[in-house]
Design an enzyme around this catalytic site. Structure first.
Site, PDB file in Angstrom:
ATOM      1  N   GLY A  43       0.784  -1.224   0.000  1.00 51.14           N
ATOM      2  CA  GLY A  43       0.000   0.000   0.000  1.00 51.14           C
ATOM      3  C   GLY A  43       0.813   1.269   0.000  1.00 51.14           C
ATOM      4  N   HIS A  68      21.486  17.055  -8.330  1.00 50.52           N
ATOM      5  CA  HIS A  68      20.930  16.860  -9.680  1.00 50.52           C
ATOM      6  C   HIS A  68      19.443  16.550  -9.574  1.00 50.52           C
ATOM      7  CE1 HIS A  68      21.896  12.753  -8.378  1.00 50.52           C
ATOM      8  NE2 HIS A  68      21.064  12.302  -9.297  1.00 50.52           N
ATOM      9  N   ASP A  72      15.277  10.378  -6.708  1.00 49.89           N
ATOM     10  CA  ASP A  72      15.837   9.876  -5.455  1.00 49.89           C
ATOM     11  C   ASP A  72      16.699  10.928  -4.767  1.00 49.89           C
ATOM     12  OD1 ASP A  72      17.706   9.568  -7.553  1.00 49.89           O
ATOM     13  OD2 ASP A  72      18.792   8.019  -6.488  1.00 49.89           O
ATOM     14  N   ASP A 156      25.982  11.917  -7.657  1.00 50.94           N
ATOM     15  CA  ASP A 156      26.025  10.751  -8.547  1.00 50.94           C
ATOM     16  C   ASP A 156      26.899  11.116  -9.744  1.00 50.94           C
ATOM     17  OD1 ASP A 156      24.177   9.859  -6.765  1.00 50.94           O
ATOM     18  OD2 ASP A 156      22.588   9.491  -8.219  1.00 50.94           O
ATOM     19  N   ASP A 188      29.681   8.506  -4.216  1.00 48.79           N
ATOM     20  CA  ASP A 188      28.704   7.582  -4.803  1.00 48.79           C
ATOM     21  C   ASP A 188      29.250   6.150  -4.831  1.00 48.79           C
ATOM     22  OD1 ASP A 188      26.884   6.258  -6.437  1.00 48.79           O
ATOM     23  OD2 ASP A 188      27.300   7.465  -8.214  1.00 48.79           O
ATOM     24  N   HIS A 357      21.049   0.242 -22.580  1.00 46.92           N
ATOM     25  CA  HIS A 357      21.162   0.946 -21.305  1.00 46.92           C
ATOM     26  C   HIS A 357      22.584   0.849 -20.793  1.00 46.92           C
ATOM     27  CE1 HIS A 357      20.309   2.407 -17.276  1.00 46.92           C
ATOM     28  NE2 HIS A 357      20.895   1.333 -16.786  1.00 46.92           N
ATOM     29  N   SER A 359      24.839   2.339 -17.178  1.00 47.49           N
ATOM     30  CA  SER A 359      24.663   2.956 -15.872  1.00 47.49           C
ATOM     31  C   SER A 359      25.196   4.383 -15.863  1.00 47.49           C
ATOM     32  CB  SER A 359      25.391   2.130 -14.800  1.00 47.49           C
ATOM     33  OG  SER A 359      25.306   2.772 -13.538  1.00 47.49           O
ATOM     34  N   GLY A 360      24.598   5.208 -15.044  1.00 46.76           N
ATOM     35  CA  GLY A 360      25.084   6.565 -14.850  1.00 46.76           C
ATOM     36  C   GLY A 360      26.013   6.697 -13.666  1.00 46.76           C
ATOM     37  N   HIS A 361      26.413   5.553 -13.087  1.00 45.97           N
ATOM     38  CA  HIS A 361      27.232   5.570 -11.872  1.00 45.97           C
ATOM     39  C   HIS A 361      28.610   4.953 -12.131  1.00 45.97           C
ATOM     40  CE1 HIS A 361      23.771   6.629  -9.268  1.00 45.97           C
ATOM     41  NE2 HIS A 361      23.092   5.905 -10.149  1.00 45.97           N
ATOM     42  N   HIS A 383      25.366   6.679  -0.866  1.00 48.52           N
ATOM     43  CA  HIS A 383      24.541   6.295  -2.024  1.00 48.52           C
ATOM     44  C   HIS A 383      24.733   4.832  -2.392  1.00 48.52           C
ATOM     45  CE1 HIS A 383      22.486   6.313  -5.863  1.00 48.52           C
ATOM     46  NE2 HIS A 383      22.150   7.584  -5.707  1.00 48.52           N
TER      47      HIS A 383
END
Length: 543
Positions: A43, A68, A72, A156, A188, A357, A359-361, A383
């Site tokens: 819920g 940024h 999150d 990040d 990060d 795709h 990753s941005g990390h 993070h």
């Protein structure tokens, strides 16, 4: 006076990123983000940090500064500003994404744009934003000049040699201040377990272009609405294949409009159309870019997969590109989405079966570069889940960082002259649950009851006793829902247990005690008979 960094979220989890930095009794926040709910949170729509201690110290909070524009990191900001109205600093796109959320809540936020690599003075703080590459434009590290030395929060980041938009991580600026001495680095940790280097965002362009060029019918592309670099690649691929584009989904339409107005998204001349006009074209001339890459129930792609979208009905010739991989906690929702798309017979390319795709990390190689470049005196990984933090801490120790500690939400690190120390469980850092438009109104016991209801159902027990002597006058009457197919024998046994208990030891005048006695009698009998633990709701009356 010491510099203190307290972590409200983001340590031991993916999401809820929020840290409080205190100098001379004044506090600034770095990010105020949300987290998607875990499977054991029925819920719940979102999870916020618990900032109740900051509400108590409202007059001490100076401002918020944002790294940024991902949810999150900014998703809970407008709710925080309702409780603690303070200025918010950030770059134009980040504030552009945050502003509509504040307006929807009726919050008159004081947003202040920051020029990167320029010192901002907000007493007693001095900070600057240092550009970094991430999966959203205008991401930044934040450098604080504190009385106890320079504090660098990486935000990040990744080290992308060919970033979309042309802005690499500004290593020269970071290196310049590293030569002055970084007292504390917060960095990060998302991909700290992954060896090597993260791939460039530009590396997936060829795959996306090939998929779009070969698609026989309509192309539907899904990604986060804040992932403007990914949206740009979809638009570029559509243009190369002579397709027109429509943005679908409230957040996608809003964020692409904001990004285009700020000049960080190039949609091309006359290439983007309203969805109504796009659907009038042949399918092979169209691309729909929408939300729903994480299987969100009411996002555009989820509705398409279920055949319930207002505008788009998927056909067997359609191609779906999901330019993402599942975020932790969303695996089941994404699997449901993929199964729905398979039933529609669409061709589906996603981050787990094709190179659509990245990753941005940063991965280990990039994290080691950052550690070696900054040479911090002290290091706290941020993070990530605990295993990510631990892996990042191991890298820091490997390169000889003098002081390294793994912290979790609710902990604080204190810089006091030459001393660095940790205060464990310094404050309450629990989850605040969001359900609909309300937050903070449900807690763990409520979620536990919901889980029990889902697992073992509910039994309602009604009894009436004499106000004078506690004798049983009504019932016990038992009814169950979601408990078992034929519960009559078990309920009869539980009713006998309640009657025997109240007959042997009547309860007079204490309704709370009476409810406890009834609840225990039913729970004990049901558990011994079935090994189940349904929620028991006692309804007791004095007659």
């Amino acid at each position: 006076m010491a510099t203190r960094v307290s972590f409200l979220g983001g340590l031991g989890e993916i999401g809820r990123n929020c840290a409080a930095i205190e100098v001379d009794g004044r506090i600034c926040l770095v990010d105020v983000g949300f987290m998607f709910p875990e499977a054991d949170m029925p819920g719940v729509d979102l999870v916020f940090p618990d900032w109740s201690w900051l509400v108590e110290r409202r007059s001490d909070v100076a401002f918020v500064v944002l790294t940024h524009g991902h949810e999150d990191h900014i998703g809970a900001l407008s709710y925080f500003l309702q409780d603690v109205p303070v200025p918010v600093y950030g770059q134009p796109l980040t504030l552009g994404f945050a502003r509509p959320r504040a307006e929807e809540l009726g919050v008159e936020a004081d947003f202040r744009e920051v020029e990167p690599l320029t010192w901002v003075r907000h007493e007693p703080f001095q900070f600057q934003l240092i550009p970094v590459t991430h999966s959203v434009p205008q991401a930044a590290s934040i450098l604080f000049d504190t009385p106890d030395g320079l504090l660098l929060h990486s935000g990040d980041f990744k080290l992308d040699p060919t970033p979309i938009g042309g802005q690499p991580t500004h290593l020269s600026a970071i290196g310049y201040y590293a030569d002055e001495g970084i007292r504390l680095l917060l960095s990060d940790s998302t991909n700290a377990e992954e060896p090597g280097h993260s791939s460039s965002e530009a590396s997936i362009s060829g795959t996306i272009n090939s998929i779009v060029a070969a698609a026989p019918g309509r192309v539907v592309a899904a990604c986060f609405s804040t992932h403007i670099h990914r949206v740009q690649q979809m638009v570029n691929a559509a243009a190369a294949a002579d397709r027109y584009v429509a943005f679908v989904g409230r957040s996608m339409e809003r964020n692409t409009r904001i990004a285009a107005e700020l000049g960080v998204l190039d949609t091309g001349r006359d290439r983007v159309l309203p969805i109504e006009e796009l659907l009038a074209l042949p399918p092979e001339k169209t691309m729909v870019v929408n939300t729903g890459a994480q299987g969100e129930p009411y996002a555009a792609l989820s509705l398409m997969s279920a055949g319930r979208h207002k505008w788009v009905e998927l056909a067997p010739d359609d191609t779906v590109i999901i330019a993402a991989t599942p975020i932790h906690g969303n695996e089941t929702a994404v699997a449901r989405l993929l199964n729905g798309l398979a039933r529609r017979e669409a061709r589906v390319f996603h981050g787990l079966n094709s190179a659509v795709h990245v990753s941005g990390h940063a991965k280990q190689g990039e994290l080691l570069t950052m550690l070696n470049l900054t040479r911090p005196q002290a290091f706290v990984p941020v993070h990530g889940e605990y295993r990510h933090l631990a892996a990042h801490a191991a890298l820091a120790r490997q390169v000889g960082v003098p002081w390294v500690e793994v912290l979790t939400d609710g902990d604080a690190v204190v810089l006091d002259g030459d001393e660095t120390r940790v205060e464990r469980n310094a404050f309450e850092a629990g989850y605040v649950y969001v359900e609909g438009s309300s937050y903070g109104e449900i807690d763990r016991p409520v979620l536990r009851d919901r889980s029990h209801l889902a697992d073992d159902g509910v039994i309602v027990v009604t009894v009436g006793v004499s106000r004078d002597d506690g004798k049983l006058l009504l019932g016990p009457e038992l009814d169950s829902h979601g408990f078992m197919e034929d519960p009559s024998e078990v309920l009869e046994r539980a009713a006998e247990a309640v009657e025997d208990t109240l007959t042997a030891d009547p309860v007079v005048g204490d309704m709370s005690e009476l409810r406890t006695v009834v609840l225990r009698a039913v729970s004990r009998t049901v558990r011994s008979s079935t090994s189940r633990r349904p929620v028991v709701v006692p309804i007791v009356m004095e007659l």
